[in-house]
Design a protein around this motif. Structure first.
Motif, PDB file in Angstrom:
ATOM      1  N   GLY A  42       0.784  -1.219   0.000  1.00 24.23           N
ATOM      2  CA  GLY A  42       0.000   0.000   0.000  1.00 24.23           C
ATOM      3  C   GLY A  42       0.818   1.272   0.000  1.00 24.23           C
ATOM      4  N   LEU A  43       2.080   1.201  -0.404  1.00 24.18           N
ATOM      5  CA  LEU A  43       2.928   2.390  -0.406  1.00 24.18           C
ATOM      6  C   LEU A  43       2.511   3.342  -1.516  1.00 24.18           C
ATOM      7  CD1 LEU A  43       6.518   0.990   0.205  1.00 24.18           C
ATOM      8  CD2 LEU A  43       5.008   2.110   1.828  1.00 24.18           C
ATOM      9  N   ARG A  44       2.574   4.618  -1.204  1.00 25.81           N
ATOM     10  CA  ARG A  44       2.323   5.639  -2.212  1.00 25.81           C
ATOM     11  C   ARG A  44       3.096   6.890  -1.832  1.00 25.81           C
ATOM     12  NH1 ARG A  44      -0.981   9.677  -0.740  1.00 25.81           N
ATOM     13  NH2 ARG A  44      -2.134   9.493   1.215  1.00 25.81           N
ATOM     14  N   CYS A  45       3.490   7.632  -2.832  1.00 22.30           N
ATOM     15  CA  CYS A  45       4.270   8.840  -2.604  1.00 22.30           C
ATOM     16  C   CYS A  45       3.345   9.983  -2.203  1.00 22.30           C
ATOM     17  CB  CYS A  45       5.055   9.197  -3.861  1.00 22.30           C
ATOM     18  SG  CYS A  45       6.127  10.630  -3.663  1.00 22.30           S
ATOM     19  N   ASP A  46       3.659  10.613  -1.086  1.00 29.20           N
ATOM     20  CA  ASP A  46       2.859  11.730  -0.588  1.00 29.20           C
ATOM     21  C   ASP A  46       3.348  13.020  -1.247  1.00 29.20           C
ATOM     22  OD1 ASP A  46       1.230  13.437   0.760  1.00 29.20           O
ATOM     23  OD2 ASP A  46       1.917  12.916   2.772  1.00 29.20           O
ATOM     24  N   LEU A  47       2.711  13.388  -2.345  1.00 26.79           N
ATOM     25  CA  LEU A  47       3.125  14.581  -3.078  1.00 26.79           C
ATOM     26  C   LEU A  47       2.832  15.857  -2.299  1.00 26.79           C
ATOM     27  CD1 LEU A  47       1.990  13.631  -6.698  1.00 26.79           C
ATOM     28  CD2 LEU A  47       4.267  13.441  -5.689  1.00 26.79           C
ATOM     29  N   ASP A  48       1.809  15.830  -1.457  1.00 30.72           N
ATOM     30  CA  ASP A  48       1.510  17.017  -0.650  1.00 30.72           C
ATOM     31  C   ASP A  48       2.651  17.331   0.314  1.00 30.72           C
ATOM     32  OD1 ASP A  48      -0.931  17.294  -1.894  1.00 30.72           O
ATOM     33  OD2 ASP A  48      -1.997  16.079  -0.403  1.00 30.72           O
ATOM     34  N   TYR A  49       3.257  16.285   0.871  1.00 29.29           N
ATOM     35  CA  TYR A  49       4.394  16.520   1.765  1.00 29.29           C
ATOM     36  C   TYR A  49       5.593  17.064   0.993  1.00 29.29           C
ATOM     37  CZ  TYR A  49       8.366  15.566   4.790  1.00 29.29           C
ATOM     38  OH  TYR A  49       9.517  15.683   5.527  1.00 29.29           O
ATOM     39  N   GLY A  55       8.827  19.210   3.217  1.00 29.96           N
ATOM     40  CA  GLY A  55       9.332  18.370   2.139  1.00 29.96           C
ATOM     41  C   GLY A  55      10.385  19.075   1.296  1.00 29.96           C
ATOM     42  N   ARG A  56      10.155  20.337   0.989  1.00 29.43           N
ATOM     43  CA  ARG A  56      11.142  21.093   0.207  1.00 29.43           C
ATOM     44  C   ARG A  56      12.425  21.306   0.998  1.00 29.43           C
ATOM     45  NH1 ARG A  56       7.349  25.801  -2.645  1.00 29.43           N
ATOM     46  NH2 ARG A  56       6.091  24.356  -3.918  1.00 29.43           N
ATOM     47  N   LEU A  57      12.287  21.572   2.288  1.00 27.70           N
ATOM     48  CA  LEU A  57      13.486  21.731   3.108  1.00 27.70           C
ATOM     49  C   LEU A  57      14.285  20.435   3.170  1.00 27.70           C
ATOM     50  CD1 LEU A  57      12.084  23.877   6.073  1.00 27.70           C
ATOM     51  CD2 LEU A  57      13.702  24.609   4.309  1.00 27.70           C
ATOM     52  N   LYS A  58      13.590  19.302   3.312  1.00 28.21           N
ATOM     53  CA  LYS A  58      14.279  18.022   3.345  1.00 28.21           C
ATOM     54  C   LYS A  58      15.010  17.743   2.026  1.00 28.21           C
ATOM     55  CE  LYS A  58      13.548  16.036   7.373  1.00 28.21           C
ATOM     56  NZ  LYS A  58      13.302  17.336   8.033  1.00 28.21           N
ATOM     57  N   LEU A  59      14.371  18.030   0.916  1.00 25.70           N
ATOM     58  CA  LEU A  59      15.019  17.829  -0.375  1.00 25.70           C
ATOM     59  C   LEU A  59      16.258  18.708  -0.513  1.00 25.70           C
ATOM     60  CD1 LEU A  59      11.927  17.613  -2.776  1.00 25.70           C
ATOM     61  CD2 LEU A  59      13.505  15.766  -2.195  1.00 25.70           C
ATOM     62  N   ALA A  60      16.142  19.978  -0.103  1.00 26.36           N
ATOM     63  CA  ALA A  60      17.291  20.881  -0.169  1.00 26.36           C
ATOM     64  C   ALA A  60      18.423  20.405   0.737  1.00 26.36           C
ATOM     65  CB  ALA A  60      16.853  22.297   0.216  1.00 26.36           C
ATOM     66  N   GLU A  61      18.079  19.907   1.915  1.00 29.74           N
ATOM     67  CA  GLU A  61      19.110  19.406   2.831  1.00 29.74           C
ATOM     68  C   GLU A  61      19.849  18.207   2.243  1.00 29.74           C
ATOM     69  OE1 GLU A  61      16.488  20.733   6.748  1.00 29.74           O
ATOM     70  OE2 GLU A  61      16.710  18.619   6.188  1.00 29.74           O
ATOM     71  N   VAL A  62      19.100  17.291   1.648  1.00 27.81           N
ATOM     72  CA  VAL A  62      19.731  16.106   1.048  1.00 27.81           C
ATOM     73  C   VAL A  62      20.656  16.506  -0.092  1.00 27.81           C
ATOM     74  CG1 VAL A  62      19.272  14.017  -0.274  1.00 27.81           C
ATOM     75  CG2 VAL A  62      17.924  14.504   1.753  1.00 27.81           C
ATOM     76  N   LEU A  63      20.216  17.423  -0.938  1.00 28.58           N
ATOM     77  CA  LEU A  63      21.033  17.850  -2.074  1.00 28.58           C
ATOM     78  C   LEU A  63      22.280  18.594  -1.616  1.00 28.58           C
ATOM     79  CD1 LEU A  63      18.259  19.021  -4.584  1.00 28.58           C
ATOM     80  CD2 LEU A  63      19.606  16.915  -4.654  1.00 28.58           C
ATOM     81  N   LEU A  64      22.135  19.478  -0.628  1.00 28.66           N
ATOM     82  CA  LEU A  64      23.292  20.233  -0.142  1.00 28.66           C
ATOM     83  C   LEU A  64      24.287  19.333   0.589  1.00 28.66           C
ATOM     84  CD1 LEU A  64      21.519  23.485   1.113  1.00 28.66           C
ATOM     85  CD2 LEU A  64      23.024  23.250  -0.867  1.00 28.66           C
ATOM     86  N   ALA A  65      23.771  18.404   1.403  1.00 32.70           N
ATOM     87  CA  ALA A  65      24.672  17.482   2.092  1.00 32.70           C
ATOM     88  C   ALA A  65      25.393  16.579   1.097  1.00 32.70           C
ATOM     89  CB  ALA A  65      23.888  16.646   3.101  1.00 32.70           C
ATOM     90  N   LEU A  66      24.689  16.142   0.059  1.00 34.70           N
ATOM     91  CA  LEU A  66      25.322  15.309  -0.968  1.00 34.70           C
ATOM     92  C   LEU A  66      26.399  16.089  -1.720  1.00 34.70           C
ATOM     93  CD1 LEU A  66      25.489  12.707  -2.641  1.00 34.70           C
ATOM     94  CD2 LEU A  66      23.621  13.609  -4.060  1.00 34.70           C
ATOM     95  N   THR A  67      26.102  17.342  -2.069  1.00 34.88           N
ATOM     96  CA  THR A  67      27.079  18.161  -2.783  1.00 34.88           C
ATOM     97  C   THR A  67      28.302  18.438  -1.925  1.00 34.88           C
ATOM     98  OG1 THR A  67      25.238  19.225  -3.955  1.00 34.88           O
ATOM     99  CG2 THR A  67      27.383  20.297  -4.076  1.00 34.88           C
ATOM    100  N   ALA A  68      28.073  18.750  -0.630  1.00 35.71           N
ATOM    101  CA  ALA A  68      29.208  18.981   0.270  1.00 35.71           C
ATOM    102  C   ALA A  68      30.056  17.722   0.427  1.00 35.71           C
ATOM    103  CB  ALA A  68      28.694  19.455   1.636  1.00 35.71           C
ATOM    104  N   PHE A  69      29.406  16.570   0.506  1.00 34.71           N
ATOM    105  CA  PHE A  69      30.141  15.312   0.635  1.00 34.71           C
ATOM    106  C   PHE A  69      30.952  15.021  -0.620  1.00 34.71           C
ATOM    107  CE2 PHE A  69      30.313  10.636   0.202  1.00 34.71           C
ATOM    108  CZ  PHE A  69      31.034  10.343   1.348  1.00 34.71           C
TER     109      PHE A  69
END
Length: 211
Positions: A42-49, A55-69
C-alpha cells in the motif's frame, strides 16, 4: 445401534453438508499469507508533503549534504586532515539520516510506527545537523589550503547549515503545536470521563442495574 456402514454414510452426509455450507458462506477462507497482506503493497508517494515546506526543506538538505560530501571527497591531499575527516563524517551522517527521514515521510511509512514521536525525531536531527555543519564548516575553513574543492565544501556546508536552521525553526513550531493538541485531547478526555462518572453517581438506578 448403528453399524459401520451407517456410520460411514452419516460421516459422508455430514462432510457433504459442511462442504455445501462452506461453499455458500460469504466468508471464504483465503490462502494469502498475512505477511503479504500487511506488507509494503500500500505504499504511495505523498506529493503534498514533498510540495510543502518540510518536504522542500528536506530535499534541499539532502542535495546540499550530498554536494558537500562530493566536494570533500574530491580532495586528494590534506595536512592536517582532522578538519577534512570531521566534515566528511558530518556531511555523510546528515545525508544518510535526512535521506532516511525524507523516505519515511514521503512514503508515509512513519504512520506505521506510531510509537515514535516523529516530530521530536525530526527536531533533534535538524538541530544536531545545524550545529555540526556549523562546527565542521568553521574548522574546515580554518584548516584548509584555499583550494577550490575545500572552498566549495565550506560554502555548501554553510548553506546546508542555514537550511537545517530554518528546518529546525519549523520543526520547533510543529512540535509545540502537536504537544498542545495532545495535551488538549488528554484534558478533554479527562473532563469527559469525570462528567460520565458524575452522571453515574447522580443516577442510582444505573448502579442497581450494574449490581
Amino acid at each position: 445401534m448403528r453399524n459401520g456402514d451407517d456410520l460411514e454414510g452419516f460421516d459422508g452426509e455430514a462432510s457433504s453438508a459442511s462442504m455445501i455450507s462452506a461453499a455458500s458462506s460469504p466468508y471464504q477462507p483465503t490462502t494469502e499469507p498475512v505477511s503479504q497482506r500487511r506488507g509494503l503493497g500500500g505504499l504511495r508517494c505523498d506529493l503534498d508533503y514533498l510540495r510543502g515546506t518540510l518536504g522542500r526543506l528536506k530535499l534541499a538538505e539532502v542535495l546540499l549534504a550530498l554536494t558537500a560530501f562530493i566536494c570533500i571527497e574530491t580532495i586528494m591531499e590534506c595536512s592536517p586532515c582532522e578538519g577534512l575527516y570531521f566534515f566528511e563524517f558530518v556531511s555523510c551522517s546528515a545525508l544518510v539520516v535526512t535521506g532516511a527521514l525524507l523516505l519515511l515521510f514521503s512514503l508515509n511509512l512513519h504512520t506505521r510506527i506510531p510509537q515514535i514521536n516523529w516530530n521530536l525525531t525530526d527536531l533533534v536531527n535538524t538541530g544536531l545537523s545545524t550545529f555540526f555543519f556549523f562546527i565542521a564548516s568553521v574548522v574546515l575553513a580554518a584548516l584548509n589550503h584555499k583550494t577550490g574543492a575545500e572552498i566549495a565544501a565550506v560554502v555548501f556546508g554553510l548553506l546546508a547549515m542555514a537550511v537545517y536552521a530554518v528546518n529546525t525553526f519549523v520543526a520547533v513550531r510543529r512540535w509545540r503545536l502537536s504537544s498542545r493538541q495532545q495535551s488538549s485531547r488528554q484534558s478533554s478526555d479527562y473532563i469527559r470521563a469525570r462528567t460520565e462518572s458524575r452522571e453515574v453517581v447522580h443516577r442510582p438506578e444505573i448502579q442497581r442495574l450494574d449490581a
